[in-house]
Design a protein around this motif. Structure first.
Motif, PDB file in Angstrom:
ATOM      1  N   TYR A   1      -6.320  95.026  49.361  1.00  0.00           N
ATOM      2  CA  TYR A   1      -6.349  95.142  47.909  1.00  0.00           C
ATOM      3  C   TYR A   1      -7.658  94.499  47.463  1.00  0.00           C
ATOM      4  CZ  TYR A   1      -1.416  95.952  48.785  1.00  0.00           C
ATOM      5  OH  TYR A   1      -0.231  96.442  49.274  1.00  0.00           O
ATOM      6  N   ILE A   2      -8.538  95.280  46.858  1.00  0.00           N
ATOM      7  CA  ILE A   2      -9.911  94.818  46.603  1.00  0.00           C
ATOM      8  C   ILE A   2     -10.096  94.493  45.127  1.00  0.00           C
ATOM      9  CG2 ILE A   2     -12.341  95.492  46.617  1.00  0.00           C
ATOM     10  CD1 ILE A   2     -11.786  97.134  49.105  1.00  0.00           C
ATOM     11  N   ARG A   3     -10.733  93.351  44.877  1.00  0.00           N
ATOM     12  CA  ARG A   3     -11.103  92.948  43.518  1.00  0.00           C
ATOM     13  C   ARG A   3     -12.621  92.848  43.443  1.00  0.00           C
ATOM     14  NH1 ARG A   3      -8.340  87.696  41.308  1.00  0.00           N
ATOM     15  NH2 ARG A   3      -6.636  89.188  41.034  1.00  0.00           N
ATOM     16  N   ILE A   4     -13.208  93.554  42.476  1.00  0.00           N
ATOM     17  CA  ILE A   4     -14.655  93.549  42.291  1.00  0.00           C
ATOM     18  C   ILE A   4     -14.977  93.014  40.896  1.00  0.00           C
ATOM     19  CG2 ILE A   4     -16.761  94.937  42.197  1.00  0.00           C
ATOM     20  CD1 ILE A   4     -15.424  96.961  44.031  1.00  0.00           C
ATOM     21  N   PRO A   5     -15.688  91.889  40.798  1.00  0.00           N
ATOM     22  CA  PRO A   5     -16.098  91.406  39.475  1.00  0.00           C
ATOM     23  C   PRO A   5     -17.272  92.238  38.960  1.00  0.00           C
ATOM     24  CG  PRO A   5     -16.990  89.973  41.166  1.00  0.00           C
ATOM     25  CD  PRO A   5     -16.152  91.000  41.879  1.00  0.00           C
TER      26      PRO A   5
ATOM     27  N   ASP B   1       0.523  89.954  55.690  1.00  0.00           N
ATOM     28  CA  ASP B   1       0.914  91.340  55.423  1.00  0.00           C
ATOM     29  C   ASP B   1      -0.199  92.138  54.766  1.00  0.00           C
ATOM     30  OD1 ASP B   1       3.567  90.936  56.392  1.00  0.00           O
ATOM     31  OD2 ASP B   1       4.079  89.954  54.494  1.00  0.00           O
ATOM     32  N   GLY B   2      -1.271  91.482  54.387  1.00  0.00           N
ATOM     33  CA  GLY B   2      -2.379  92.177  53.746  1.00  0.00           C
ATOM     34  C   GLY B   2      -3.419  91.193  53.267  1.00  0.00           C
ATOM     35  N   ILE B   3      -4.566  91.729  52.872  1.00  0.00           N
ATOM     36  CA  ILE B   3      -5.683  90.906  52.402  1.00  0.00           C
ATOM     37  C   ILE B   3      -6.048  91.295  50.979  1.00  0.00           C
ATOM     38  CG2 ILE B   3      -8.135  90.364  52.712  1.00  0.00           C
ATOM     39  CD1 ILE B   3      -6.447  89.057  54.820  1.00  0.00           C
ATOM     40  N   LEU B   4      -6.127  90.281  50.113  1.00  0.00           N
ATOM     41  CA  LEU B   4      -6.687  90.458  48.772  1.00  0.00           C
ATOM     42  C   LEU B   4      -8.161  90.112  48.883  1.00  0.00           C
ATOM     43  CD1 LEU B   4      -6.416  90.932  45.717  1.00  0.00           C
ATOM     44  CD2 LEU B   4      -5.743  88.536  45.487  1.00  0.00           C
ATOM     45  N   LEU B   5      -9.002  91.137  48.975  1.00  0.00           N
ATOM     46  CA  LEU B   5     -10.413  90.957  49.311  1.00  0.00           C
ATOM     47  C   LEU B   5     -11.269  90.885  48.055  1.00  0.00           C
ATOM     48  CD1 LEU B   5     -12.606  90.885  51.579  1.00  0.00           C
ATOM     49  CD2 LEU B   5     -12.727  93.381  51.344  1.00  0.00           C
ATOM     50  N   HIS B   6     -12.001  89.786  47.901  1.00  0.00           N
ATOM     51  CA  HIS B   6     -12.964  89.642  46.819  1.00  0.00           C
ATOM     52  C   HIS B   6     -14.297  90.197  47.319  1.00  0.00           C
ATOM     53  CE1 HIS B   6     -10.091  87.181  44.638  1.00  0.00           C
ATOM     54  NE2 HIS B   6      -9.895  86.512  45.750  1.00  0.00           N
TER      55      HIS B   6
ATOM     56  N   PRO C   1     -10.749 101.889  55.370  1.00  0.00           N
ATOM     57  CA  PRO C   1      -9.873 103.037  55.086  1.00  0.00           C
ATOM     58  C   PRO C   1      -8.446 102.673  54.693  1.00  0.00           C
ATOM     59  CG  PRO C   1     -10.195 102.779  57.447  1.00  0.00           C
ATOM     60  CD  PRO C   1     -11.139 101.825  56.786  1.00  0.00           C
ATOM     61  N   HIS C   2      -8.040 101.425  54.914  1.00  0.00           N
ATOM     62  CA  HIS C   2      -6.668 101.027  54.585  1.00  0.00           C
ATOM     63  C   HIS C   2      -6.579 100.338  53.219  1.00  0.00           C
ATOM     64  CE1 HIS C   2      -5.468 102.207  58.600  1.00  0.00           C
ATOM     65  NE2 HIS C   2      -6.494 101.516  59.074  1.00  0.00           N
ATOM     66  N   THR C   3      -7.596 100.602  52.397  1.00  0.00           N
ATOM     67  CA  THR C   3      -7.596 100.054  51.039  1.00  0.00           C
ATOM     68  C   THR C   3      -6.521 100.744  50.204  1.00  0.00           C
ATOM     69  OG1 THR C   3      -9.940  99.477  51.125  1.00  0.00           O
ATOM     70  CG2 THR C   3      -8.961  99.770  48.940  1.00  0.00           C
ATOM     71  N   LYS C   4      -5.650  99.944  49.592  1.00  0.00           N
ATOM     72  CA  LYS C   4      -4.571 100.470  48.767  1.00  0.00           C
ATOM     73  C   LYS C   4      -4.949 100.538  47.292  1.00  0.00           C
ATOM     74  CE  LYS C   4      -1.757 100.769  52.227  1.00  0.00           C
ATOM     75  NZ  LYS C   4      -1.402 102.105  52.766  1.00  0.00           N
ATOM     76  N   GLN C   5      -5.851  99.641  46.884  1.00  0.00           N
ATOM     77  CA  GLN C   5      -6.151  99.557  45.459  1.00  0.00           C
ATOM     78  C   GLN C   5      -7.482  98.848  45.258  1.00  0.00           C
ATOM     79  OE1 GLN C   5      -2.966  98.337  42.541  1.00  0.00           O
ATOM     80  NE2 GLN C   5      -4.271  96.543  42.344  1.00  0.00           N
ATOM     81  N   VAL C   6      -8.239  99.295  44.265  1.00  0.00           N
ATOM     82  CA  VAL C   6      -9.480  98.638  43.867  1.00  0.00           C
ATOM     83  C   VAL C   6      -9.342  98.246  42.403  1.00  0.00           C
ATOM     84  CG1 VAL C   6     -11.979  98.833  43.581  1.00  0.00           C
ATOM     85  CG2 VAL C   6     -10.851  99.964  45.521  1.00  0.00           C
ATOM     86  N   GLU C   7      -9.658  96.996  42.128  1.00  0.00           N
ATOM     87  CA  GLU C   7      -9.518  96.479  40.766  1.00  0.00           C
ATOM     88  C   GLU C   7     -10.868  95.957  40.282  1.00  0.00           C
ATOM     89  OE1 GLU C   7      -6.215  93.668  39.814  1.00  0.00           O
ATOM     90  OE2 GLU C   7      -7.878  92.283  39.453  1.00  0.00           O
ATOM     91  N   PHE C   8     -11.320  96.443  39.136  1.00  0.00           N
ATOM     92  CA  PHE C   8     -12.532  95.932  38.497  1.00  0.00           C
ATOM     93  C   PHE C   8     -12.128  94.869  37.478  1.00  0.00           C
ATOM     94  CE2 PHE C   8     -14.991 100.211  38.996  1.00  0.00           C
ATOM     95  CZ  PHE C   8     -15.151  99.929  40.352  1.00  0.00           C
ATOM     96  N   ARG C   9     -12.827  93.739  37.512  1.00  0.00           N
ATOM     97  CA  ARG C   9     -12.614  92.693  36.514  1.00  0.00           C
ATOM     98  C   ARG C   9     -13.894  92.528  35.723  1.00  0.00           C
ATOM     99  NH1 ARG C   9      -8.126  89.341  37.228  1.00  0.00           N
ATOM    100  NH2 ARG C   9      -8.728  88.659  35.161  1.00  0.00           N
ATOM    101  N   GLY C  10     -13.867  92.881  34.446  1.00  0.00           N
ATOM    102  CA  GLY C  10     -15.072  92.855  33.633  1.00  0.00           C
ATOM    103  C   GLY C  10     -15.395  91.473  33.104  1.00  0.00           C
ATOM    104  N   TYR C  11     -16.663  91.123  33.165  1.00  0.00           N
ATOM    105  CA  TYR C  11     -17.129  89.833  32.646  1.00  0.00           C
ATOM    106  C   TYR C  11     -17.310  89.909  31.134  1.00  0.00           C
ATOM    107  CZ  TYR C  11     -20.216  85.926  31.526  1.00  0.00           C
ATOM    108  OH  TYR C  11     -20.760  84.808  30.962  1.00  0.00           O
TER     109      TYR C  11
END
Length: 334
Positions: A229-233, A189-194, A257-267
């Motif tokens: 759903y994108i996660r960026i460290p 149903d979707g991709i959690l993209l690292h 273009p179908h990105t629903k959310q971008v999440e930053f994870r701080g080190y």
């Protein structure tokens, strides 16, 4: 986190590391997250190096070890050695029989992953989701789950028969087999993209998957129209430069273009990003840096960008309240 490991070997099964039945870190909402071993990347800031190899392993925790060396005496394969009070396991000799961790008095040795049948995994999922309040959501994560091949597709198909509202597949898009990747996109149903780079040199410094394959997979993801759903460290000397984040955000805006959310994870050194092999493990990313990078993403047009992790506190997270129709919305995202 629940961990798997009983020493059973069967290459016709998936290698499950563990699961979290109340995860809020693996996609939107509260989810059942399953973690499978194997990853296409060998990032120096790796969240969990024991997820990198597509094989069961044995973890040694020095703080639990009482150094009685009963594990060495018990190992019939002579696969365990003591080197300067460090337990070293020869993976070529180890047959993962379990004798060493069974004799360990304080769990200094523990299995990291094991071969589990698809039927057992489905039973586990069925049991766990029945404990959830609907809507019921599941994430297949890792690592890179698709490194375990077509059995992962079979699992996706079997999970579709359960009363699950939303299934996410976590991935870094580092999959050589294009057919497998495309079939997986159809089955989820979707991709959690690292995502941490669209620079060829940076990608090739942490992966053996060709850069062209990586870009092809991102293109396939875009045309699949699956929610992303994108996660960026945000890591020192890798992704904390404004120029790097700007380029990533522009790529996301134009190419995904179908990105629903971008999440930053701080080190930060005391966060889960604390691989002892990371040369910059004692370098901080400040909350002020993260806030500026979030603002940059918002300016580019990625309004659904937020940040989370150990850096996030009530002291640095703005609290916005709005009252309408006797309802109060509590927001802590930048």
């Amino acid at each position: 986190m629940n961990f798997i490991g009983d020493g059973t070997q069967n290459t016709g099964k998936l290698i499950l590391y563990g699961w979290d039945n109340l995860s809020t870190n693996d996609g939107p909402g509260v989810r059942l997250a399953l973690y499978f071993k194997g990853c296409s990347l060998y990032c120096p800031w790796c969240l969990n190096p024991f997820l990198q190899k597509v094989m069961p392993e044995i973890r040694w925790k020095s703080t639990n070890c009482i150094h009685d060396f009963e594990c060495i005496k018990e190992c019939k394969e002579k696969a365990i050695r003591n080197i300067n009070n460090t337990i070293v396991i020869d993976e070529e000799k180890c047959n993962f029989c379990g004798a060493c961790w069974e004799v360990c008095k304080r769990e200094g040795l523990k299995p990291a992953g094991d071969y589990i049948s698809l039927e057992q995994i489905v039973s586990l999922v069925e049991y766990e989701i029945n404990l959830q309040i609907p809507p019921r959501s599941v994430t297949l994560g890792g690592g890179e789950p698709l490194l375990q091949g077509y059995p992962m597709l079979n699992l996706l198909g079997m999970l579709k028969t359960l009363p699950i509202n939303h299934i996410l597949l976590a991935s870094c898009a580092g999959v050589d087999n294009q057919e497998l990747w495309q079939q997986a996109l159809k089955s989820t149903d979707g991709i959690l993209l690292h995502l941490f780079t669209v620079d060829k040199d940076v990608w090739q410094s942490v992966s053996n998957v060709p850069f062209e394959v990586y870009l092809r997979n991102l293109h396939d993801l875009a045309i699949s129209e699956k929610p992303v759903y994108i996660r960026i460290p945000i890591v020192p000397s890798f992704t904390n430069a404004p120029e790097t984040i700007y380029n990533l955000c522009m790529f996301i805006k134009k190419s995904l273009p179908h990105t629903k959310q971008v999440e930053f994870r701080g080190y930060v050194p005391n966060s889960s990003f604390k691989n002892p092999l990371f040369s910059l493990k004692d370098t901080n990313i400040s909350s002020e840096e993260i806030i500026k990078l979030c603002s940059l993403a918002h300016e580019v047009g990625l309004k659904e960008t937020h940040w989370r992790g150990n850096l996030r506190t009530l002291d640095n997270a703005p609290l916005n309240y709005s009252i309408s129709e006797n309802k109060m919305d509590f927001e802590t995202d930048v």
